[in-house]
Design a protein around this motif. Structure first.
Motif, mmCIF file in Angstrom:
data_model
loop_
_atom_site.group_PDB
_atom_site.id
_atom_site.type_symbol
_atom_site.label_atom_id
_atom_site.label_comp_id
_atom_site.label_asym_id
_atom_site.label_seq_id
_atom_site.Cartn_x
_atom_site.Cartn_y
_atom_site.Cartn_z
ATOM 1 N N GLY A 205 0.788 -1.214 0.000
ATOM 2 C CA GLY A 205 0.000 0.000 0.000
ATOM 3 C C GLY A 205 0.828 1.275 0.000
ATOM 4 O O GLY A 205 0.533 2.222 -0.747
ATOM 5 N N ASP A 206 1.860 1.342 0.848
ATOM 6 C CA ASP A 206 2.689 2.545 0.898
ATOM 7 C C ASP A 206 3.433 2.758 -0.412
ATOM 8 O O ASP A 206 3.547 3.883 -0.909
ATOM 9 C CB ASP A 206 3.695 2.444 2.042
ATOM 10 N N VAL B 2 1.377 4.214 -3.515
ATOM 11 C CA VAL B 2 1.090 5.647 -3.455
ATOM 12 C C VAL B 2 2.256 6.448 -4.020
ATOM 13 O O VAL B 2 2.068 7.392 -4.802
ATOM 14 C CB VAL B 2 0.772 6.070 -2.001
ATOM 15 N N LYS C 168 3.982 8.306 3.370
ATOM 16 C CA LYS C 168 2.785 8.176 2.537
ATOM 17 C C LYS C 168 1.928 9.430 2.573
ATOM 18 O O LYS C 168 1.343 9.825 1.567
ATOM 19 C CB LYS C 168 1.974 6.958 2.983
ATOM 20 N N LEU D 65 0.365 11.341 -0.641
ATOM 21 C CA LEU D 65 -1.079 11.509 -0.820
ATOM 22 C C LEU D 65 -1.446 12.980 -0.968
ATOM 23 O O LEU D 65 -2.286 13.344 -1.799
ATOM 24 C CB LEU D 65 -1.823 10.899 0.362
ATOM 25 N N SER E 221 -3.547 -4.677 -0.077
ATOM 26 C CA SER E 221 -3.373 -3.351 0.526
ATOM 27 C C SER E 221 -3.115 -2.288 -0.543
ATOM 28 O O SER E 221 -3.591 -1.151 -0.429
ATOM 29 C CB SER E 221 -2.236 -3.361 1.553
ATOM 30 N N GLU F 152 -6.379 -1.504 -2.216
ATOM 31 C CA GLU F 152 -7.180 -0.669 -1.327
ATOM 32 C C GLU F 152 -6.717 0.786 -1.370
ATOM 33 O O GLU F 152 -7.527 1.718 -1.302
ATOM 34 C CB GLU F 152 -7.116 -1.197 0.105
ATOM 35 N N GLU F 153 -5.406 1.002 -1.488
ATOM 36 C CA GLU F 153 -4.911 2.379 -1.603
ATOM 37 C C GLU F 153 -5.387 3.017 -2.911
ATOM 38 O O GLU F 153 -5.729 4.201 -2.938
ATOM 39 C CB GLU F 153 -3.387 2.407 -1.535
#
Length: 301
Positions: free
Chosen positions: A84-85, A88, A104, A108, A138, A141-142
């Motif tokens: 996830g990180d 991004v 992150k 974002l 993950s 999901e991001e």
């Protein structure tokens, strides 16, 4: 080498995607319709899946060539196994953003600010993620969270996910991806070409390269190529590349069935036969090969 011998002005069967050689088979026509519908909505996710070499990247390259950069900003990401990180930061880089630090939250914030600037300038933003089957839950999901960015009631980011068949299964079956599934507005599985499309495909690519009928092809060659390749474009390209090379070496002006057999023997000797055939032994009955990657109708998830 063979392009000079046959008087071709380009390499007609290169393996890298080139929208100039786009061929609209039945399954590609359906995929393009779903893509067009999805992009017209300006929000959510559009999902295109297909076997390796089915033409997903070529299809998207063809579509991207029709997009006016004054109206839409497109970022492309080819994924490895990202969490996830990481996704991004990769998205920020794909949009050309310089993020101070590696946290992150900063990434974002930079993405959101950029999306707002593009919207105020009258441009939509599209993120194209290739090889989506490599993403962790993950990371997916991001991506869903990025789709939440809005300016008033206007969505700021739309995402196109391209993946191999297993990605479709992950998306359909994972309990953790229910919210993402609800954001998918169009999906299509890019199947193999039909047997009667192989000749048109080969001749189309040759014509795009300046083909004037040299070499000629015995009609049985196209059926043999379909039987070997299962109708997957990249596999067809690899076979025809080898056929044209053999033809140039042997000074042949017509490609026949014996040459197809010779190419298969050479591929077996090189240990490369698996690159041009589905995961079945070469020599299986045609019906087995024809069953590879049956069409699946595009539909809403």
């Amino acid at each position: 080498m063979f392009d000079d011998f046959y008087g071709l002005q380009a390499r007609p069967f290169q393996l890298t995607p080139d929208p100039a050689f786009y061929f609209e088979s039945l399954t590609h026509r359906k995929a393009l319709s779903y893509l067009g519908y999805g992009l017209a909505q300006g929000e959510g996710f559009v999902v295109i899946t297909g076997e390796v070499g089915a033409g997903k990247s070529t299809l998207v390259a063809y579509l991207m060539a029709t997009i006016d950069p004054a109206q839409m900003t497109v970022a492309n990401v080819v994924t490895s196994a990202l969490d996830g990180d990481e996704i991004v930061h990769v998205v920020a880089q794909a949009f050309g953003l310089q993020v101070a630090g590696h946290d992150k939250a900063s990434a974002l914030g930079a993405i959101e600010a950029f999306l707002h600037e593009e919207a105020r300038a009258g441009r939509r933003c599209l993120l194209v993620v290739d090889e989506a089957q490599n993403l962790s839950v993950s990371a997916l999901e991001e991506l869903r969270m990025l789709s939440n960015f809005q300016l008033g009631s206007q969505p700021l980011l739309q995402t196109l996910l391209l993946g191999q068949p297993e990605f479709r299964e992950t998306l359909l079956q994972s309990e953790q991806l229910e919210q993402l599934r609800q954001r998918v507005i169009a999906t299509h599985h890019l199947a193999a070409m039909q047997p009667d499309e192989v000749q048109a495909y080969i001749e189309h690519r040759l014509t795009c390269a300046g083909w004037k009928g040299r070499p000629g092809f015995d009609p049985a060659v196209f059926a043999e190529i379909y039987k070997i390749s299962g109708g997957i474009p990249r596999r067809i390209n690899q076979i025809v590349n080898r056929l044209l090379l053999l033809g140039a070496v042997d000074q042949r002006t017509r490609i026949d069935g014996a040459m197809v057999g010779q190419v298969l023997d050479e591929l077996e000797d090189d240990g490369a036969a698996s690159l041009v055939s589905p995961p079945h032994d070469i020599g299986n009955e045609p019906v087995v090969l024809a069953d590879v990657a049956q069409p699946v109708e595009g539909r809403r998830l």
